[in-house]
Design a protein around this motif. Structure first.
Motif, short mmCIF file in Angstrom:
data_model
loop_
_atom_site.label_atom_id
_atom_site.label_comp_id
_atom_site.label_asym_id
_atom_site.label_seq_id
_atom_site.Cartn_x
_atom_site.Cartn_y
_atom_site.Cartn_z
N PHE A 368 0.83 -1.20 0.00
CA PHE A 368 0.00 0.00 0.00
C PHE A 368 0.87 1.26 0.00
O PHE A 368 1.95 1.28 0.61
CB PHE A 368 -0.89 0.03 1.25
N GLY A 369 0.38 2.27 -0.70
CA GLY A 369 0.97 3.60 -0.61
C GLY A 369 -0.10 4.60 -0.24
O GLY A 369 -1.13 4.68 -0.92
N LEU A 370 0.09 5.33 0.89
CA LEU A 370 -0.91 6.28 1.39
C LEU A 370 -0.36 7.70 1.32
O LEU A 370 0.70 7.98 1.90
CB LEU A 370 -1.28 5.94 2.83
N TYR A 371 -1.08 8.55 0.63
CA TYR A 371 -0.71 9.97 0.55
C TYR A 371 -1.86 10.76 1.16
O TYR A 371 -2.97 10.77 0.64
CB TYR A 371 -0.48 10.37 -0.90
N PHE A 372 -1.60 11.41 2.30
CA PHE A 372 -2.64 12.13 3.04
C PHE A 372 -2.43 13.63 2.85
O PHE A 372 -1.33 14.14 3.13
CB PHE A 372 -2.57 11.77 4.53
N LYS A 383 -2.20 14.60 -9.01
CA LYS A 383 -0.84 14.61 -8.46
C LYS A 383 -0.77 13.77 -7.18
O LYS A 383 0.22 13.08 -6.94
CB LYS A 383 -0.41 16.04 -8.17
N ALA A 384 -1.81 13.85 -6.38
CA ALA A 384 -1.85 13.04 -5.15
C ALA A 384 -1.84 11.56 -5.49
O ALA A 384 -1.18 10.76 -4.81
CB ALA A 384 -3.09 13.40 -4.34
N TYR A 385 -2.55 11.19 -6.55
CA TYR A 385 -2.56 9.80 -6.99
C TYR A 385 -1.15 9.35 -7.41
O TYR A 385 -0.69 8.24 -7.07
CB TYR A 385 -3.54 9.61 -8.14
N ILE A 386 -0.46 10.22 -8.14
CA ILE A 386 0.92 9.90 -8.56
C ILE A 386 1.82 9.71 -7.34
O ILE A 386 2.65 8.79 -7.28
CB ILE A 386 1.47 11.00 -9.48
N GLN A 387 1.64 10.58 -6.34
CA GLN A 387 2.44 10.46 -5.12
C GLN A 387 2.14 9.15 -4.40
O GLN A 387 3.06 8.47 -3.91
CB GLN A 387 2.16 11.64 -4.19
N ALA A 388 0.87 8.77 -4.31
CA ALA A 388 0.51 7.52 -3.67
C ALA A 388 1.06 6.32 -4.44
O ALA A 388 1.48 5.32 -3.85
CB ALA A 388 -1.01 7.41 -3.55
N ASP A 389 1.09 6.43 -5.76
CA ASP A 389 1.64 5.37 -6.59
C ASP A 389 3.14 5.21 -6.35
O ASP A 389 3.67 4.10 -6.32
CB ASP A 389 1.34 5.66 -8.06
N GLN A 390 3.83 6.34 -6.17
CA GLN A 390 5.27 6.29 -5.85
C GLN A 390 5.49 5.65 -4.48
O GLN A 390 6.46 4.89 -4.29
CB GLN A 390 5.85 7.71 -5.88
N LEU A 391 4.61 5.93 -3.54
CA LEU A 391 4.72 5.32 -2.22
C LEU A 391 4.47 3.81 -2.29
O LEU A 391 5.09 3.02 -1.55
CB LEU A 391 3.73 5.98 -1.25
N LEU A 392 3.55 3.39 -3.17
CA LEU A 392 3.34 1.96 -3.39
C LEU A 392 4.62 1.32 -3.91
O LEU A 392 5.03 0.24 -3.45
CB LEU A 392 2.20 1.75 -4.37
N LEU A 393 5.27 1.96 -4.87
CA LEU A 393 6.52 1.45 -5.42
C LEU A 393 7.58 1.33 -4.33
O LEU A 393 8.35 0.37 -4.29
CB LEU A 393 7.00 2.37 -6.55
N GLN A 394 7.56 2.30 -3.43
CA GLN A 394 8.50 2.28 -2.31
C GLN A 394 8.25 1.05 -1.42
O GLN A 394 9.19 0.40 -0.96
CB GLN A 394 8.36 3.56 -1.50
N ARG A 402 3.56 -4.16 3.03
CA ARG A 402 3.72 -3.06 3.97
C ARG A 402 3.04 -1.81 3.44
O ARG A 402 2.58 -1.78 2.30
CB ARG A 402 5.20 -2.79 4.24
N VAL A 403 3.02 -0.77 4.28
CA VAL A 403 2.42 0.51 3.93
C VAL A 403 3.49 1.58 3.98
O VAL A 403 4.22 1.70 4.97
CB VAL A 403 1.28 0.90 4.91
N SER A 404 3.62 2.35 2.90
CA SER A 404 4.48 3.54 2.90
C SER A 404 3.57 4.75 2.89
O SER A 404 2.58 4.79 2.14
CB SER A 404 5.40 3.55 1.68
N VAL A 405 3.90 5.74 3.72
CA VAL A 405 2.97 6.84 3.98
C VAL A 405 3.66 8.18 3.87
O VAL A 405 4.83 8.33 4.24
CB VAL A 405 2.37 6.70 5.41
N GLU A 406 2.92 9.14 3.36
CA GLU A 406 3.34 10.55 3.45
C GLU A 406 2.15 11.38 3.90
O GLU A 406 1.09 11.33 3.29
CB GLU A 406 3.86 11.06 2.11
N GLU A 413 7.34 12.02 6.92
CA GLU A 413 7.17 10.80 6.12
C GLU A 413 7.35 9.59 7.02
O GLU A 413 8.33 9.50 7.78
CB GLU A 413 8.21 10.75 4.99
N LEU A 414 6.39 8.72 7.00
CA LEU A 414 6.42 7.51 7.82
C LEU A 414 6.57 6.30 6.93
O LEU A 414 5.99 6.24 5.84
CB LEU A 414 5.13 7.39 8.65
N LYS A 415 7.33 5.34 7.39
CA LYS A 415 7.52 4.10 6.62
C LYS A 415 7.14 2.91 7.47
O LYS A 415 7.29 2.95 8.68
CB LYS A 415 8.95 3.97 6.15
#
Length: 415
Positions: A368-372, A383-394, A402-406, A413-415
């Motif tokens: 999961f990638g979460l952009y709040f 743009k938020a979707y793109i950021q969440a997609d990058q967090l998913l890649l992370q 796992r979940v990567s979060v911003e 930034e939480l990991k």
């Protein structure tokens, strides 16, 4: 079918015998032709407002019938003349508009026969019972309700027999269910009240009142028909829209609806958690089993995610095994806690699939990638979707499951 043809013809011939073996037309020719013209005109106008029903390969129309009042006024022979002229008017209209069924001529004979028989019986019942109801309060209307109900029930039975002959009904139980449900109590009351008034106006020579009732009946029916059509069209539009915005495999919203909804949420100023989730090592599931199993896993993943959402949230299938969520009406802590529950819910669950007659349980995980953030002009939903997609890649790069979060509201930034 030969049986169906013989049935239609036998009803018509029976009606013919009843009509010409009864008394002559009960009224003078002037009143008869005047009534005939009005009933034919308004019945013909009313025809296009009738409701079409279908069972199997057989279709029929139903609506308010004026036959009972005409039968009471002119007798069975007068009713036969009216039905013959009116039904063949409909027949030639259908031929002209190319809407006629292959058996339209026999259907016309069936309609003439069934309506003349049922309403002739209603006529004889009225003559026999009229004196018994004269002393009752509202006796006339009670009698009208009885004979109209009887004629409508008998008409439904005739139709059930036709459907049984054609094979649309297999059991008697189906026929009884059809008879009981084909019309409501309101239908019986409407037909009885309308025909009762028409008969009284005819008997008392109140032609203006008769025409007024016809016009009122037509206006009300036209209004009801227009509203019904509008509702039907709206339901059809809603259905097509739902099909256009729904993913065929999972039943959740598709990418098209995601783009539409994101455009709507873009400048709401609300706090939103955009989550992009993806099944880990999905290709190996397809390779080790087959694509049908892969589809089962995707469907299970969608159901699992959807089970955690509230009515304010949105779930979209944004790619093959990728899903995007808009989590709303929550603070950051609640949003993060919800995503972790989703993660664990996927990990601790499994999919039961059948392969070569054997049931297997397949476990899988997801990342999961979460952009709040706050939806505004500075950061669009896209743009938020793109950021969440990058967090998913992370999350994938860090080992998956796992979940990567911003959280832009705290710039942490939480990991």
């Amino acid at each position: 079918m030969l049986k169906a043809r013989l049935y239609d013809i036998s009803l018509f011939l029976t009606a013919l015998v009843i009509a010409f073996s009864s008394d002559r037309i009960l009224i003078n020719h002037t009143d008869f032709f005047k009534a005939l013209a009005f009933f034919w005109l308004f019945s013909s106008l009313y025809y296009h407002l009738r409701v079409l029903s279908k069972s199997g390969t057989t279709s029929w129309e139903h609506g308010i019938s004026y036959d009972s009042s005409f039968a009471l006024f002119a007798g069975p022979l007068g009713l036969f003349v009216f039905e013959f002229i009116y039904r063949f008017t409909v027949y030639f209209y259908k031929k002209w508009t190319k809407t006629a069924d292959p058996n339209e001529f026999l259907d016309t004979l069936y309609n003439i026969g069934s309506f003349v028989i049922t309403n002739s019986i209603a006529y004889f019942l009225f003559l026999h019972l009229q004196s018994s109801f004269n002393d009752f309060p509202f006796g006339f209307w009670i009698l009208m309700l009885i004979i109209v109900s009887f004629s409508l029930l008998l008409s439904s039975i005739f139709l059930v027999v036709a459907l049984y002959i054609l094979g649309d009904f297999k059991t008697i139980k189906e026929g009884i269910k059809f008879v009981l449900k084909s019309r409501s109590l309101l239908d019986y009351g409407t037909v009885a009240f309308t025909n009762g008034l028409l008969f009284l106006f005819l008997k008392e020579d109140k032609w203006e009142m008769l025409i007024s009732l016809f016009i009122l009946n037509y206006i009300v029916s036209r209004s009801y028909h227009s509203k019904s059509q509008s509702i039907q069209h709206k339901l059809e539009r809603d259905k097509f829209e739902q099909m256009a915005y729904t993913d065929f495999l999972t039943g959740v919203f598709n990418r098209t609806f995601m783009d539409k909804k994101m455009a709507e949420l873009n400048r709401t100023g609300e706090r939103i958690g955009i989550v992009v989730a993806d099944i880990d090592k999905f290709k190996s599931i397809n390779d080790n089993y087959n694509h049908a199993v892969g589809d089962k896993v995707i469907q299970h993943f969608a159901r699992t995610l959807n089970s955690y959402l509230s009515e304010n949230d949105y779930l979209f299938r944004s790619g093959g095994e990728e899903f995007t969520l808009c989590l709303r009406k929550r603070n950051f802590e609640d949003t993060l806690e919800l995503v972790h529950r989703m993660l664990n819910g996927v990990k601790n669950n499994h999919v039961d699939v059948e392969i070569n007659g054997e049931t297997l349980s397949i476990s899988y995980t997801a990342s999961f990638g979460l952009y709040f953030y706050t939806a505004n002009d500075q950061i669009s939903m896209e743009k938020a979707y793109i950021q969440a997609d990058q967090l998913l890649l992370q999350s994938k790069q860090l080992g998956r499951n796992r979940v990567s979060v911003e959280n832009t509201l705290s710039s942490v930034e939480l990991k």
